[in-house]
Structures are given as C-alpha cells and as structure tokens.
Design a protein around this motif. Structure first.
Motif, PDB file in Angstrom:
ATOM      1  N   ARG A 111       0.861  -1.187   0.000  1.00  0.00           N
ATOM      2  CA  ARG A 111       0.000   0.000   0.000  1.00  0.00           C
ATOM      3  C   ARG A 111       0.894   1.232   0.000  1.00  0.00           C
ATOM      4  N   PRO A 112       0.376   2.368  -0.468  1.00  0.00           N
ATOM      5  CA  PRO A 112       1.214   3.572  -0.555  1.00  0.00           C
ATOM      6  C   PRO A 112       1.843   3.975   0.781  1.00  0.00           C
ATOM      7  N   GLU A 113       1.073   3.893   1.874  1.00  0.00           N
ATOM      8  CA  GLU A 113       1.643   4.284   3.171  1.00  0.00           C
ATOM      9  C   GLU A 113       2.732   3.306   3.622  1.00  0.00           C
ATOM     10  N   ASP A 114       2.559   2.012   3.296  1.00  0.00           N
ATOM     11  CA  ASP A 114       3.598   1.031   3.626  1.00  0.00           C
ATOM     12  C   ASP A 114       4.849   1.282   2.801  1.00  0.00           C
ATOM     13  N   ARG A 115       4.646   1.639   1.551  1.00  0.00           N
ATOM     14  CA  ARG A 115       5.778   1.922   0.675  1.00  0.00           C
ATOM     15  C   ARG A 115       6.609   3.076   1.224  1.00  0.00           C
ATOM     16  N   THR A 116       5.937   4.100   1.691  1.00  0.00           N
ATOM     17  CA  THR A 116       6.629   5.263   2.239  1.00  0.00           C
ATOM     18  C   THR A 116       7.402   4.895   3.504  1.00  0.00           C
ATOM     19  N   LEU A 117       6.773   4.123   4.378  1.00  0.00           N
ATOM     20  CA  LEU A 117       7.418   3.740   5.637  1.00  0.00           C
ATOM     21  C   LEU A 117       8.605   2.805   5.413  1.00  0.00           C
ATOM     22  N   ASN A 118       8.499   1.935   4.436  1.00  0.00           N
ATOM     23  CA  ASN A 118       9.544   0.934   4.207  1.00  0.00           C
ATOM     24  C   ASN A 118      10.682   1.412   3.306  1.00  0.00           C
ATOM     25  N   ALA A 119      10.495   2.504   2.593  1.00  0.00           N
ATOM     26  CA  ALA A 119      11.491   2.953   1.621  1.00  0.00           C
ATOM     27  C   ALA A 119      12.848   3.226   2.272  1.00  0.00           C
ATOM     28  N   ASP A 120      12.848   3.930   3.399  1.00  0.00           N
ATOM     29  CA  ASP A 120      14.113   4.226   4.075  1.00  0.00           C
ATOM     30  C   ASP A 120      14.779   2.959   4.580  1.00  0.00           C
ATOM     31  N   ARG A 121      13.995   2.070   5.161  1.00  0.00           N
ATOM     32  CA  ARG A 121      14.551   0.818   5.687  1.00  0.00           C
ATOM     33  C   ARG A 121      15.152  -0.016   4.556  1.00  0.00           C
ATOM     34  N   GLU A 122      14.478  -0.081   3.425  1.00  0.00           N
ATOM     35  CA  GLU A 122      14.991  -0.842   2.283  1.00  0.00           C
ATOM     36  C   GLU A 122      16.296  -0.254   1.768  1.00  0.00           C
ATOM     37  N   ARG A 123      16.362   1.069   1.695  1.00  0.00           N
ATOM     38  CA  ARG A 123      17.602   1.715   1.251  1.00  0.00           C
ATOM     39  C   ARG A 123      18.752   1.386   2.197  1.00  0.00           C
ATOM     40  N   GLU A 124      18.466   1.409   3.495  1.00  0.00           N
ATOM     41  CA  GLU A 124      19.502   1.080   4.476  1.00  0.00           C
ATOM     42  C   GLU A 124      19.984  -0.363   4.287  1.00  0.00           C
ATOM     43  N   ILE A 125      19.054  -1.283   4.134  1.00  0.00           N
ATOM     44  CA  ILE A 125      19.415  -2.694   3.986  1.00  0.00           C
ATOM     45  C   ILE A 125      20.199  -2.916   2.702  1.00  0.00           C
ATOM     46  N   ARG A 126      19.748  -2.315   1.601  1.00  0.00           N
ATOM     47  CA  ARG A 126      20.472  -2.465   0.331  1.00  0.00           C
ATOM     48  C   ARG A 126      21.891  -1.941   0.457  1.00  0.00           C
ATOM     49  N   ALA A 127      22.035  -0.773   1.064  1.00  0.00           N
ATOM     50  CA  ALA A 127      23.362  -0.177   1.213  1.00  0.00           C
ATOM     51  C   ALA A 127      24.244  -1.050   2.106  1.00  0.00           C
ATOM     52  N   LEU A 128      23.674  -1.556   3.189  1.00  0.00           N
ATOM     53  CA  LEU A 128      24.437  -2.426   4.086  1.00  0.00           C
ATOM     54  C   LEU A 128      24.837  -3.714   3.381  1.00  0.00           C
ATOM     55  N   LEU A 129      23.912  -4.281   2.642  1.00  0.00           N
ATOM     56  CA  LEU A 129      24.179  -5.530   1.934  1.00  0.00           C
ATOM     57  C   LEU A 129      25.311  -5.348   0.924  1.00  0.00           C
ATOM     58  N   GLN A 130      25.324  -4.220   0.240  1.00  0.00           N
ATOM     59  CA  GLN A 130      26.373  -3.965  -0.744  1.00  0.00           C
ATOM     60  C   GLN A 130      27.740  -3.759  -0.094  1.00  0.00           C
ATOM     61  N   GLN A 131      27.765  -3.385   1.189  1.00  0.00           N
ATOM     62  CA  GLN A 131      29.038  -3.176   1.885  1.00  0.00           C
ATOM     63  C   GLN A 131      29.631  -4.474   2.418  1.00  0.00           C
ATOM     64  N   LEU A 132      28.818  -5.520   2.479  1.00  0.00           N
ATOM     65  CA  LEU A 132      29.320  -6.803   2.998  1.00  0.00           C
ATOM     66  C   LEU A 132      30.274  -7.458   2.001  1.00  0.00           C
ATOM     67  N   PRO A 133      31.231  -8.211   2.503  1.00  0.00           N
ATOM     68  CA  PRO A 133      32.064  -9.021   1.597  1.00  0.00           C
ATOM     69  C   PRO A 133      31.175  -9.990   0.818  1.00  0.00           C
ATOM     70  N   GLU A 134      31.604 -10.391  -0.374  1.00  0.00           N
ATOM     71  CA  GLU A 134      30.779 -11.209  -1.260  1.00  0.00           C
ATOM     72  C   GLU A 134      30.293 -12.489  -0.600  1.00  0.00           C
ATOM     73  N   GLU A 135      31.160 -13.181   0.156  1.00  0.00           N
ATOM     74  CA  GLU A 135      30.747 -14.454   0.734  1.00  0.00           C
ATOM     75  C   GLU A 135      29.677 -14.260   1.804  1.00  0.00           C
ATOM     76  N   TYR A 136      29.711 -13.145   2.530  1.00  0.00           N
ATOM     77  CA  TYR A 136      28.669 -12.848   3.516  1.00  0.00           C
ATOM     78  C   TYR A 136      27.374 -12.468   2.800  1.00  0.00           C
ATOM     79  N   ARG A 137      27.499 -11.618   1.777  1.00  0.00           N
ATOM     80  CA  ARG A 137      26.323 -11.188   1.017  1.00  0.00           C
ATOM     81  C   ARG A 137      25.615 -12.392   0.421  1.00  0.00           C
ATOM     82  N   LEU A 138      26.379 -13.312  -0.155  1.00  0.00           N
ATOM     83  CA  LEU A 138      25.798 -14.504  -0.756  1.00  0.00           C
ATOM     84  C   LEU A 138      25.012 -15.306   0.278  1.00  0.00           C
ATOM     85  N   LEU A 139      25.579 -15.502   1.447  1.00  0.00           N
ATOM     86  CA  LEU A 139      24.894 -16.290   2.480  1.00  0.00           C
ATOM     87  C   LEU A 139      23.609 -15.607   2.954  1.00  0.00           C
TER      88      LEU A 139
END
Length: 188
Positions: A111-139
């Motif tokens: 829903r639009p309100e859920d999208r707004t609330l989750n957008a920041d959290r998703e950006r944080e997770i994506r950024a964190l995931l990209q900072q992990l070493p490849e073997e950690y990211r894969l797991l």
C-alpha cells in the motif's frame, strides 16, 4: 522440482538433447536471475550473468555429480560467477550512483503508506548488503531471500554447515554494527 526429472534432463542434455537443456533453463531461469540480481544489483548485469551461467552449466554438465541436488549445483555455478563479476567490478571503480540505483524486486504490491514507511529501511538494507564481503552477502541472500537450509547453503558454497553458520552469524553481526554506526551518524 522433481529431482528424478531433473536428473533425466541432465542425462539427456549430456547426450546432446537440446530440448532437455531447454527444460533445465526454463526450470531455473528465475532462481538464477534472482540470485544474480540480488548479488549484482543491476537488471542488465543480472541478465548477462544468468545467460553466462547457463552457458557454463551447459559446457560443464559432465562435471555434475548426480548424488548432489541439481538446484544446489546450478546455484553454486551462478554464485561463483557473480562473485567473479563482483571482483572484476571492484577492480574498476564503482560509483555511488550505481550502488544506490539498485532496486529490490517487490514480492507483493504494498500500500502507498507502507511503501513510504519501508522505503528508508529498504535503502539502508540495500546499502548495508552492498558493503558486505561477497561471501557474507551470498549467504544472507541464500538464507533470507531463497530460504535455503544450512545444509543446502553449505553445498552451494562448497563448505561445511558449521562454516556457513559461523559466516552467517558474522554477516548478521557486521550488518548490525554498520546499522548502529549509521544511526549514530544520522542522530548527530
């Protein structure tokens, strides 16, 4: 997926049956693409990686051990290919714009309100995931997006269950530390 059917396709493809290999591609194109997309963060690069994975699989069908699960073997080929691409990418500078342009494939229509609330959290997770070493990211991807067991993850990464558990624990811990540091910076 029926393992007996998969094995039959593999044996037929080894004998040169193109239709059998087409069935393998049809059965695994989505899981291979999803793994590549989550590892690489780009639709076009994931498409290329998926195609190259299937080329590798076709040329190496004779190395497949029928005692293993085919799904684990093919995702292992895909993950190794993606890690190689990430290592080559690291040799070439990656801009922050490329990293931040990465998008999740949505599972449901939020829903639009859920999208707004989750957008920041998703950006944080994506950024964190990209900072992990490849073997950690894969797991993390194998466990939380593909929901593989520790045993399956060990088979895919060609390591032991205890090594998978240990690395997954370290990956979660590293993500938690990075998230805490990020929140301290934003609070200051």
């Amino acid at each position: 997926m029926d393992q007996d059917q998969e094995l039959q396709w593999v044996l037929q493809a080894r004998a040169g049956d193109q239709e059998a290999f087409a069935e393998i591609v049809k059965a695994y194109e989505r899981p291979v693409y999803n793994l590549a997309y989550r590892m690489l963060g780009s639709e076009s690069e994931a498409e290329d990686a998926a195609q190259e994975t299937f080329i590798k699989v076709y040329s190496r069908l004779d190395t497949f051990d029928p005692e293993r699960k085919f799904s684990s073997w093919i995702l292992s080929v895909a993950s190794h290919h993606c890690i190689d691409r990430l290592r080559r990418r690291r040799e070439n500078a990656v801009s922050m714009e490329e990293i931040m342009a990465w998008r999740w494939i949505p599972d449901q229509k939020p829903r639009p309100e859920d999208r707004t609330l989750n957008a920041d959290r998703e950006r944080e997770i994506r950024a964190l995931l990209q900072q992990l070493p490849e073997e950690y990211r894969l797991l993390i991807i194998l466990r939380y997006w593909h929901e593989y067991s520790y045993e399956e993850m060990a088979e895919i990464t060609e390591t032991t269950v205890s090594a998978v558990k240990s690395r997954l624990h370290r990956a979660r811990k590293q993500m938690a530390v990075m998230l805490a540091e990020q929140k301290q910076v934003s609070a200051a």
